[in-house]
Design an enzyme around this catalytic site. Structure first.
Site, short mmCIF file in Angstrom:
data_model
loop_
_atom_site.label_atom_id
_atom_site.label_comp_id
_atom_site.label_asym_id
_atom_site.label_seq_id
_atom_site.Cartn_x
_atom_site.Cartn_y
_atom_site.Cartn_z
N CYS A 273 3.83 5.93 -2.46
CA CYS A 273 5.32 6.03 -2.13
C CYS A 273 6.36 6.33 -2.72
CB CYS A 273 5.10 4.65 -3.88
SG CYS A 273 6.17 3.64 -4.50
N HIS B 154 0.67 1.63 -2.50
CA HIS B 154 -0.45 1.91 -3.82
C HIS B 154 -2.02 2.15 -3.10
CE1 HIS B 154 2.26 3.98 -6.65
NE2 HIS B 154 3.04 4.21 -6.63
N GLU C 146 -4.60 3.64 -3.74
CA GLU C 146 -5.15 4.12 -4.88
C GLU C 146 -6.00 2.76 -5.96
OE1 GLU C 146 -1.49 4.88 -6.93
OE2 GLU C 146 -2.21 4.00 -4.90
#
Length: 242
Positions: free
Chosen positions: A100, A199, A201
């Site tokens: 990001c 994102h 993750e």
């Protein structure tokens, strides 16, 4: 485990306590291990095999010679740290993943610029603000990201207000949304550097998102042995068959 490449992860002073464990989990699943960096923390690139620039605050337009035109939450100290880290990592042949804000920082550190009001510029882009995978992006064919994660339309999350404008040195667009907004950038030569606007993750349950972290770890292993990182990433992509 000593054979796992060590990856530095920069985080926001405000949200790093909850984001770093997620990133570290993804790195562990990919065969690496993470260490948290940030303003006020030690940051020695010689001690790590790779770098992740994490998400968080907007990047100050001062870094790319523009004026603030929208309200933004800025962290000048973090901006300075991360720009220096990206520049040093590229100079030292260390692989970099940008998440990001991190994708934007890779672009700025390499001489590019940003749209401060991304959705004001790309009015046809679907506007989402969620960690859930509700935004569709298209990975560009004949890119390294296509080899890593495939070219089928990808559902991702979106938590950003800025976006890449002018590309930095040796970067190319690797993904975009239906409105044309850049969603990923990548370097075309060693060292490996990839920036994704979403994102991954938070999407550790998705194989294509885990593959992004696996690519970084593969590049970090190659960095350890002073071998070609992009070749190592391509070999991993061939094994995955996405």
């Amino acid at each position: 485990m000593p054979d796992r490449p060590l990856i530095a992860v920069t985080t926001s002073a405000r949200s790093g306590w909850r984001i770093f464990p997620l990133v570290a989990l993804n790195l562990w699943l990919a065969g690496g291990r993470g260490v948290r960096w940030g303003t006020g923390r030690p940051a020695d690139l010689d001690a790590v095999d790779g770098l992740i620039i994490g998400g968080g605050d907007d990047i100050s337009p001062d870094l790319y010679d523009m004026q603030i035109v929208t309200s933004a939450r800025l962290d000048p100290a973090r901006d300075a740290l991360e720009r220096d880290l990206v520049e040093a990592a590229i100079a030292r042949n260390k692989p970099v993943l940008g998440i990001c804000r991190g994708a934007q920082m890779i672009n700025v550190a390499l001489g590019g610029s940003l749209h401060q009001d991304a959705y004001g510029t790309y009015t046809a882009s679907d506007r989402h603000w969620t960690v859930l995978p509700k935004k569709q992006v298209q990975v560009c064919h004949d890119t390294r990201l296509a080899g890593i994660a495939g070219t089928a339309p990808m559902r991702v999350n979106a938590l950003h207000s800025q976006a890449v404008d002018r590309l930095g040195r040796d970067l190319r667009v690797a993904a975009h949304d239906r409105g044309g907004m850049v969603q990923a950038v990548e370097r075309t030569s060693d060292p490996f550097a990839l920036g994704v606007q979403w994102h991954p993750e938070h999407l550790f349950y998705a194989r294509r998102q885990r593959a992004i972290f696996a690519a970084l770890v593969a590049a970090a292993r190659a960095c350890r042995t002073d071998t070609v990182q992009l070749r190592a990433v391509d070999a991993l992509a061939d094994e995955q068959g996405l």
